[in-house]
Every structure is written in C-alpha cells, then in structure tokens.
Design a protein around this motif. Sequence first.
Motif, PDB file in Angstrom:
ATOM      1  N   ILE A   1       0.832  -1.207   0.000  1.00 14.68           N
ATOM      2  CA  ILE A   1       0.000   0.000   0.000  1.00 14.68           C
ATOM      3  C   ILE A   1       0.866   1.257   0.000  1.00 14.68           C
ATOM      4  O   ILE A   1       0.637   2.184  -0.786  1.00 14.68           O
ATOM      5  N   LEU A   2       1.865   1.288   0.848  1.00 14.06           N
ATOM      6  CA  LEU A   2       2.741   2.461   0.904  1.00 14.06           C
ATOM      7  C   LEU A   2       3.579   2.599  -0.363  1.00 14.06           C
ATOM      8  O   LEU A   2       3.853   3.712  -0.822  1.00 14.06           O
TER       9      LEU A   2
ATOM     10  N   GLU B   1     -10.600  -0.843   3.618  1.00  9.46           N
ATOM     11  CA  GLU B   1     -10.349  -0.449   5.005  1.00  9.46           C
ATOM     12  C   GLU B   1      -8.893  -0.714   5.387  1.00  9.46           C
ATOM     13  O   GLU B   1      -8.281   0.068   6.120  1.00  9.46           O
ATOM     14  N   VAL B   2      -8.323  -1.792   4.884  1.00 15.78           N
ATOM     15  CA  VAL B   2      -6.901  -2.064   5.132  1.00 15.78           C
ATOM     16  C   VAL B   2      -6.074  -0.911   4.577  1.00 15.78           C
ATOM     17  O   VAL B   2      -5.171  -0.391   5.251  1.00 15.78           O
ATOM     18  N   VAL B   3      -6.389  -0.481   3.364  1.00 17.63           N
ATOM     19  CA  VAL B   3      -5.659   0.629   2.729  1.00 17.63           C
ATOM     20  C   VAL B   3      -5.735   1.879   3.610  1.00 17.63           C
ATOM     21  O   VAL B   3      -4.709   2.527   3.882  1.00 17.63           O
ATOM     22  N   LYS B   4      -6.924   2.213   4.074  1.00 22.03           N
ATOM     23  CA  LYS B   4      -7.094   3.408   4.919  1.00 22.03           C
ATOM     24  C   LYS B   4      -6.259   3.316   6.192  1.00 22.03           C
ATOM     25  O   LYS B   4      -5.582   4.274   6.571  1.00 22.03           O
ATOM     26  N   ARG B   5      -6.304   2.174   6.841  1.00 14.57           N
ATOM     27  CA  ARG B   5      -5.598   2.021   8.118  1.00 14.57           C
ATOM     28  C   ARG B   5      -4.086   2.038   7.947  1.00 14.57           C
ATOM     29  O   ARG B   5      -3.366   2.584   8.781  1.00 14.57           O
TER      30      ARG B   5
ATOM     31  N   ARG C   1      -1.454   4.855   9.588  1.00 13.10           N
ATOM     32  CA  ARG C   1      -0.291   4.416  10.372  1.00 13.10           C
ATOM     33  C   ARG C   1       1.021   4.828   9.708  1.00 13.10           C
ATOM     34  O   ARG C   1       2.007   5.121  10.387  1.00 13.10           O
ATOM     35  N   GLY C   2       1.043   4.846   8.372  1.00 13.08           N
ATOM     36  CA  GLY C   2       2.262   5.137   7.629  1.00 13.08           C
ATOM     37  C   GLY C   2       2.686   6.587   7.677  1.00 13.08           C
ATOM     38  O   GLY C   2       3.799   6.928   7.317  1.00 13.08           O
TER      39      GLY C   2
END
Length: 148
Positions: A72-73, A138-142, A146-147
């Motif tokens: 994602i990052l 939702e995983v992407v958002k979280r 955090r990143g």
Amino acid sequence: MKSLFFTLATLLLSLSFVGCENRVDTKVSEVHWDRDMCARCAMVVSDRHNTVEVKNPDNGKTYMFDDIGCMILWFDEEAPSWKDRAVIWITDANTGQWINARKAFYDTQNITPMAYGFSAHKSKQDIKQNQEIIDFNEVVKRVRVRGK
C-alpha cells in the motif's frame, strides 16, 4: 490448385499472426522464497501466509511484497499510472494459497513481517470468532493512517 494453395497459406499465415497477439500474463508468478525481495523495504520474502504479489496489467511485470502494508505504501510512494488496475494477489493466512487481495477478508491482529497486522482470508468463515473483519479498502485506509 496453386490458387487454392496460395489462399490457404495466406489464411494460415494470417491466423498465426493473430495468435501472436500480445497478452499480458496477470496470473501469480513463481515466488523464490527466501530469495525474492520486497519491492518497498527490500526484506527477503519468506512468510508464505502474508506475501503479496502485484502485477502491472500493462506489461505483466511482477512486484513482490512481504506485507500488505508495504504494498500500500509503495503504491502511494511510486504512484504508478496503473495503480487502480493492478492485479493484486495475496496468500491466504490459513492455507497459503493465492487469492484476490481486493476480494479477500482481513483480520486485524496478526504477527506479520512488517507488523501491519493484516492477514487475508478467502472467506469470512475462515476468521476466528470475535475478531474484527475488514475489507481491502479499510486495510488501505488504516495502513495510510499508520504510515504517516
């Protein structure tokens, strides 16, 4: 007779060129466990239950990640034009089988290679009771929160 032969030869030649049309392979590529490196953090890919493989839909190039958080990052940092069309495979946390990451179900409190904690499952039933279940978006958002 020569005319018929010429016509058939031309037809076969034409069909062979159609068969040579470039098709991009977006299927899972072979992983070289303990040798392939994460495209973002350069850690060796060895966890057979949290690995992510991204395929560029334009040319089939493969990018490996040791954790979905790294993927994602990496997308955010690299911003490839094909990001929204990328084919994303992830290993199922229980079986190690490759599944579509965009359609997977995720639980949130796992030990993962880069400690993002999200593990993928093919179905909701594969996740233990009383665990939070979230989707890919939702995983992407979280991870993004955090990143930062």
